[in-house]
Design an enzyme around this catalytic site. Structure first.
Site, PDB file in Angstrom:
ATOM      1  N   ASP A  37     102.839  18.665  58.750  1.00  0.00           N
ATOM      2  CA  ASP A  37     103.295  17.390  59.295  1.00  0.00           C
ATOM      3  C   ASP A  37     104.813  17.342  59.484  1.00  0.00           C
ATOM      4  O   ASP A  37     105.547  18.183  58.976  1.00  0.00           O
ATOM      5  CB  ASP A  37     102.924  16.247  58.326  1.00  0.00           C
ATOM      6  CG  ASP A  37     101.426  16.007  58.268  1.00  0.00           C
ATOM      7  OD1 ASP A  37     100.659  16.813  58.824  1.00  0.00           O
ATOM      8  OD2 ASP A  37     101.025  15.005  57.644  1.00  0.00           O
ATOM      9  N   HIS A  43     104.134  20.370  54.902  1.00  0.00           N
ATOM     10  CA  HIS A  43     105.143  19.868  55.832  1.00  0.00           C
ATOM     11  C   HIS A  43     105.925  21.024  56.430  1.00  0.00           C
ATOM     12  O   HIS A  43     106.285  21.961  55.715  1.00  0.00           O
ATOM     13  CB  HIS A  43     106.067  18.875  55.112  1.00  0.00           C
ATOM     14  CG  HIS A  43     105.354  17.612  54.747  1.00  0.00           C
ATOM     15  ND1 HIS A  43     104.543  17.528  53.635  1.00  0.00           N
ATOM     16  CD2 HIS A  43     105.263  16.419  55.383  1.00  0.00           C
ATOM     17  CE1 HIS A  43     104.005  16.312  53.597  1.00  0.00           C
ATOM     18  NE2 HIS A  43     104.419  15.623  54.640  1.00  0.00           N
TER      19      HIS A  43
HETATM   20 ZN   LIG Z   1     104.533  12.572  57.633  1.00  0.00          ZN
END
Ligand SMILES: [Zn+2]
Ligand SMILES: *[C@@H]1O[C@H](CO)[C@@H](O)[C@H](O)[C@H]1NC(C)=O
Ligand SMILES: *[C@@H]1O[C@H](CO)[C@@H](O)[C@H](O)[C@H]1NC(C)=O
Ligand SMILES: *[C@@H]1O[C@H](CO)[C@@H](O)[C@H](O)[C@H]1NC(C)=O
Length: 256
Positions: A52, A204
């Site tokens: 993400d 991430h």
């Molecule tokens: Zn996020």
């Protein structure tokens, strides 16, 4: 890359992606009504690695680590968080990931908590990122991961109206919370030791350690434990994109 060669490459990726689906899983799109929410894969013993908060500086690196291991992953990208999605280098990296067969989903425009917004604002957060992906890649994403994993009935309804499914996760590596690589590995190991049916982890693309230490470790550990890798779309048996079109040529609208 020129528009025409990009199109040919896009189409071959599409055919390749469809051809690679498990034969027993019929590809479905989202039906009318509130968005379906996936918190894990529906295909047993499958792992769908997700990243993400990009597009960010390690995206190309992550994409290449995945590709080098023969794994296809999924990027949930923002329009304007750490970078503007229309920046030249970002566009290049996104196309690179896409053409390598990784799935690109929406993480909305500015990473706001969607449950604090009204209907008009939610549509706007979603549509701006979808439009950017239509322009840059020629695709309309079928999957959205809400920022912070935060959603309510309104978010679900708006998402459903836009033909999308929501994707959460079932393993939180907490790389976002500053955990060490060893601590994130232990979180994976707990899920593996528990013989969790499917692995849909939250990572991430904004951390060097996630890209170059945690990711290669996770691929090896999950492979050794017998998991098969796929994109989010493959792991839930649906198509990754609602539509394929020509990517567009950069113009004055490519700004954040
Ligand atoms: Zn996020
Ligand atoms: C949604 O919120 C925005 C910003 O606060 C406001 O301008 C707009 O009128 C609101 N729209 C609706 C339909 O409530
Ligand atoms: C969401 O949609 C359902 C119908 O599918 C409706 O009953 C419900 O009131 C809606 N909720 C919100 C918050 O919009
Ligand atoms: C990321 O880590 C790699 C290897 O550990 C290192 O070579 C590289 O310089 C780092 N990049 C940044 C921007 O910190």
């Amino acid at each position: 890359m020129k528009g025409s060669s990009f199109l040919v490459a896009s189409l071959s990726i599409l055919l390749c992606a469809v051809g690679a689906q498990p034969a027993t899983v019929a590809l479905k799109g989202h039906r009318a009504g509130p968005a379906t929410i996936f918190t894990g894969c529906v295909v047993n013993k499958m792992a769908a690695l997700t990243f993400d908060d990009g597009p960010n500086i390690y995206e190309a690196g992550i994409s290449d680590v995945l590709t080098a291991h023969g794994v296809r992953g999924t990027f949930f990208v923002n329009g304007d968080l750490y970078n503007c999605i229309y920046d030249k280098q970002i566009v290049k990296n996104l196309r690179h990931s896409f053409l390598a067969g990784h799935q690109i989903g929406s993480h909305t425009w500015a990473h706001l908590d969607l449950t604090t917004l009204n209907e008009t604002q939610i549509h706007s957060e979603m549509s701006r990122t979808e439009l950017a992906l239509q322009k840059i890649l020629g695709v309309t994403p079928a999957f959205m991961r809400p920022p912070f994993g935060s959603y309510n009935d309104l978010v679900r309804n708006v998402s459903g109206t836009r033909g999308q499914s929501l994707v959460i996760w079932n393993v939180d590596t907490r790389d976002w919370a500053g955990l060490t690589v060893a601590e994130s590995e232990a979180i994976y190991q707990t899920a593996i030791d528990a013989k969790q049916d499917t692995i849909l982890p939250l990572m991430h693309e904004t951390f060097n350690t996630t890209a170059f230490e945690l990711l290669p470790w996770a691929i090896k550990a999950l492979k050794a434990a017998g998991y098969r890798f796929g994109t989010v779309a493959e792991c839930v048996g649906q198509r990754p994109y609602q539509a394929f079109n020509l990517p567009r040529i950069r113009d004055r609208t490519w700004t954040c």
